[in-house]
Design an enzyme around this catalytic site. Structure first.
Site: not given
Ligand code: UD1
Length: 420
Positions: A399, A118, A123, A94, A22-23, A307
């Protein structure tokens, strides 16, 4: 709302075919915005999230058409006719934020609803926005929307992430493929899904080096073209079913599962008493003797994935001895703990860490799914619990896990979906 009923206690035996990730599929689908030509993706899982992203792409004017009968191959393409990603779609998922970089790169403008908080924490998307600003975008937040413009096109830049973010790396990577000049993404996330996206972008004509590392260098090109790409297998689904084999004391062959994508999970599981071996077509997983407590701490790849935290905690809840499970990626990602404790687990949360004291058995109970990974952890708990477990709010499960009850039932689990 559908529910899942499980009667626990049956060891699982047989083969489970691992779906496409999925990711990986979600960013790959948004890469379809980077060209008018056709991007054909195979092994796309049929899930609520991939369907939501299909609707979003259609909203932008892109045709998303199934090829063949099984729904796993999608042909994506067409000119962008609308650059707005509306709240009604973004709030459901998201990952919709991933259209921002490609839209800006292609059309020099985008209006994307801000994803809200969420269940697993606030996030933010600040890293996505700051990176695009460094590339010359002018961004204003108005009325719950990100209004972004790049009047003279995006420019290459050196972006050093303060922490690795999967989504921000993907968004900026896609934007950079069509920017003017060279972009360097340093301290980038390097999850296998990002490597998969890079491989697809290269097949579309992008120039990327450092693939698989935390430093990606992208030389922008004037246009990308169509390509065909197969999505990698879902490492989280693989790890989840490995836990299912281990917790029930059975043996599963995970067709299409890859050891090299699961590094830290496989090491931790084998320390806990699970035997995992590579076969010609996947992974074979069985519990050796008893399970014993082993600590785990979530980290960006190649560390232990957040995850897999909830699923691993279920395994630890019936292991011998205690273990500490520490969550460093997301705040508030222990919502499965009260539900597991209602099933008889002995878990105490102290800030970012949970102490799990193994108990001899869990008891079936009605439980509530709170997010995607938490919901599958409750299914795992139900598989091993004595008596009947009803998992409510399974739309979370839908999902991200394809045909979970069908796959488990085919291996001997007593599990069924109750439509509601
Ligand atoms: C993706 C995955 C999710 C997984 C996560 C971490 C997808 C669709 N989802 O989510 O399943 O749990 O990676 O492996 O691929 N952060 C910030 N600012 C930002 C972006 C992120 O502070 O602009 C923080 C987040 O709050 C979190 C950390 O960075 O604490 C990692 O998040 P991120 O790697 O961005 O996760 P996602 O891409 O949302």
């Amino acid at each position: 709302m559908d529910r899942i009923r499980i009667r626990g206690g049956r060891p699982l035996h047989g083969e489970i075919s691992i779906s496409g990730a999925k990711n990986a599929s979600l960013p790959l689908m948004t890469a379809g915005l980077l060209t008018d030509e056709r991007l054909v993706l195979s092994r796309v899982p049929v899930l609520a999230d991939t369907q939501t992203l299909g609707l979003l792409l259609e909203q932008h004017g892109i045709a998303v058409e199934p090829v063949g009968q099984d729904g796993h191959t999608l042909s994506i393409g067409g000119p962008i006719t609308n650059t707005e990603a509306p709240y009604d779609i973004v709030r459901k998922m998201r990952a919709s934020i991933l259209v921002l970089g490609p839209l800006l790169a292609r059309t020099c403008e985008a209006r994307v609803s801000l994803p809200g908080g969420c269940a697993i924490g606030t996030r933010p998307v600040d890293l996505h926005l700051k990176g695009l600003e460094q590339m010359g975008a002018v961004i204003a937040l108005e009325g719950g929307y990100i209004n972004a413009k790049a009047p003279s096109g995006l420019q290459g830049a050196t972006i050093v992430f303060p922490m690795p973010s999967v989504g921000a790396t993907e968004n900026l990577l896609m934007a950079a493929t069509l920017a003017n000049g060279r972009t360097v993404l340093a301290n980038a996330a390097r999850e296998p899904e990002i490597t998969d996206l890079c491989d697809c972008l290269v097949a579309m004509g992008a120039q990327i080096s450092g693939i698989g590392t935390d430093r990606l260098t992208i030389d922008g090109v004037s246009s990308l073209h169509g390509a065909a790409h197969q999505v990698i297998g879902d490492r989280i689904e693989t790890g989840t079913y490995a836990c299912a084999a281990a917790i029930t004391g059975g043996e599963l062959h995970l067709q299409g599962g890859r050891m090299d994508h699961l590094g830290a999970v496989m090491r931790t599981l084998s320390e806990a008493g699970v035997e995992i071996s590579e076969t010609a077509t996947g992974l074979s997983v069985k519990r050796l003797n008893g399970l014993h407590g082993v600590d785990a701490i979530t980290e960006p790849y190649p560390g232990f994935p957040t995850d897999m935290q909830a699923q691993y905690m279920v395994l630890m809840s019936v292991a011998q001895g205690a273990s500490m499970v520490t969550e460093t990626i997301f705040e508030n990602r222990f919502m499965h703990v009260p539900e597991l404790n209602r099933m008889g687990a002995n878990i105490n949360v102290h800030g970012k860490s949970a102490i799990v004291r193994g108990v001899p058995y869990l008891s079936g109970a009605p439980v509530m799914a709170t997010d995607l990974r938490a919901s599958v952890s409750l299914v795992l708990a139900g598989l091993v619990a004595r008596g009947e477990t009803i998992v409510n709010r399974v739309y979370h499960l839908d999902r991200g896990f394809e045909h979970v009850e069908r796959k488990l039932a085919a291996c001997g689990a007593d599990i069924e979906r109750i439509p509601g």
